[in-house]
Motif scaffolding. Sequence first.
Motif, PDB file in Angstrom:
ATOM      1  N   MET A  90     -63.703   2.346-104.916  1.00  0.00           N
ATOM      2  CA  MET A  90     -62.221   2.002-104.256  1.00  0.00           C
ATOM      3  C   MET A  90     -61.849   0.671-104.567  1.00  0.00           C
ATOM      4  SD  MET A  90     -60.141   3.402-101.363  1.00  0.00           S
ATOM      5  CE  MET A  90     -61.168   4.216-100.363  1.00  0.00           C
ATOM      6  N   GLU A  91     -62.898  -0.248-104.728  1.00  0.00           N
ATOM      7  CA  GLU A  91     -62.400  -1.536-105.198  1.00  0.00           C
ATOM      8  C   GLU A  91     -61.486  -1.509-106.541  1.00  0.00           C
ATOM      9  OE1 GLU A  91     -65.211  -4.469-104.944  1.00  0.00           O
ATOM     10  OE2 GLU A  91     -66.079  -3.812-103.058  1.00  0.00           O
ATOM     11  N   LYS A  92     -62.103  -0.902-107.159  1.00  0.00           N
ATOM     12  CA  LYS A  92     -61.748  -1.074-108.578  1.00  0.00           C
ATOM     13  C   LYS A  92     -60.351  -0.429-108.648  1.00  0.00           C
ATOM     14  CE  LYS A  92     -62.725   0.403-113.420  1.00  0.00           C
ATOM     15  NZ  LYS A  92     -63.636   0.712-114.454  1.00  0.00           N
ATOM     16  N   VAL A  93     -59.845   0.644-107.882  1.00  0.00           N
ATOM     17  CA  VAL A  93     -58.661   1.195-107.969  1.00  0.00           C
ATOM     18  C   VAL A  93     -57.600   0.242-107.332  1.00  0.00           C
ATOM     19  CG1 VAL A  93     -57.334   3.251-106.507  1.00  0.00           C
ATOM     20  CG2 VAL A  93     -59.355   3.768-107.792  1.00  0.00           C
TER      21      VAL A  93
ATOM     22  N   GLU B  32     -66.115   5.295-114.985  1.00  0.00           N
ATOM     23  CA  GLU B  32     -66.155   5.552-113.445  1.00  0.00           C
ATOM     24  C   GLU B  32     -65.042   6.292-113.112  1.00  0.00           C
ATOM     25  OE1 GLU B  32     -66.584   1.791-111.371  1.00  0.00           O
ATOM     26  OE2 GLU B  32     -67.389   0.916-113.274  1.00  0.00           O
TER      27      GLU B  32
ATOM     28  N   GLU C 248     -65.276   8.648-109.784  1.00  0.00           N
ATOM     29  CA  GLU C 248     -65.284   7.986-108.851  1.00  0.00           C
ATOM     30  C   GLU C 248     -63.915   7.599-108.412  1.00  0.00           C
ATOM     31  OE1 GLU C 248     -68.068   4.792-109.065  1.00  0.00           O
ATOM     32  OE2 GLU C 248     -69.502   6.310-110.250  1.00  0.00           O
ATOM     33  N   MET C 249     -63.282   6.875-109.434  1.00  0.00           N
ATOM     34  CA  MET C 249     -61.865   6.640-109.293  1.00  0.00           C
ATOM     35  C   MET C 249     -60.909   7.632-108.551  1.00  0.00           C
ATOM     36  SD  MET C 249     -61.376   3.990-112.508  1.00  0.00           S
ATOM     37  CE  MET C 249     -59.877   3.350-112.048  1.00  0.00           C
TER      38      MET C 249
ATOM     39  N   ARG D  24     -62.052  10.197-106.889  1.00  0.00           N
ATOM     40  CA  ARG D  24     -62.296  10.627-105.592  1.00  0.00           C
ATOM     41  C   ARG D  24     -61.686   9.362-104.576  1.00  0.00           C
ATOM     42  NH1 ARG D  24     -67.219  12.478-107.952  1.00  0.00           N
ATOM     43  NH2 ARG D  24     -68.337  10.648-107.985  1.00  0.00           N
ATOM     44  N   ALA D  25     -61.779   8.183-104.954  1.00  0.00           N
ATOM     45  CA  ALA D  25     -60.970   7.105-104.163  1.00  0.00           C
ATOM     46  C   ALA D  25     -59.585   7.496-104.078  1.00  0.00           C
ATOM     47  CB  ALA D  25     -61.420   5.719-105.035  1.00  0.00           C
TER      48      ALA D  25
ATOM     49  N   ARG E 153     -59.258   9.770-101.472  1.00  0.00           N
ATOM     50  CA  ARG E 153     -59.555   9.252-100.139  1.00  0.00           C
ATOM     51  C   ARG E 153     -58.324   8.458 -99.596  1.00  0.00           C
ATOM     52  NH1 ARG E 153     -64.663   8.391-102.134  1.00  0.00           N
ATOM     53  NH2 ARG E 153     -64.421   6.344-102.584  1.00  0.00           N
ATOM     54  N   LEU E 154     -57.714   7.694-100.583  1.00  0.00           N
ATOM     55  CA  LEU E 154     -56.365   6.775 -99.944  1.00  0.00           C
ATOM     56  C   LEU E 154     -55.119   7.524 -99.631  1.00  0.00           C
ATOM     57  CD1 LEU E 154     -56.734   4.220-102.866  1.00  0.00           C
ATOM     58  CD2 LEU E 154     -56.916   3.817-100.544  1.00  0.00           C
TER      59      LEU E 154
END
Length: 101
Positions: A1-4, A48, A51-52, A54-55, A58-59
């Motif tokens: 989530m931080e990277k996004v 990643e 994971e991005m 999925r983030a 989630r957003l």
Amino acid sequence: MEKVMGLASEKGVVIFSKSSCCMCYAVKILFQGIGIDPLVYDIDQDPEGREMERALIRLGCTAPVPAVFIGGKLMGSTNEIMSLHLSGSLIQMLKPYQNLS
């Protein structure tokens, strides 16, 4: 989530994309036609990427790509962007970012 979120705030308009996604291409062309040069980040080229993806869901993205951020705020995917464009709201939102790199 931080990277996004970090990438989403790097530039006024950021599109998370996949290199083979035709809807991502359509949204990118729409922005370019309005005079916007968005930062396009292909998540399928990132180790990643899953994971991005999925983030982004989630957003609140209805589809992981294209995910469009304007001014660091998630605006949505193709349907949301096209609705904003057809209502005339998108151009107003983009005025501060037109012709800026």
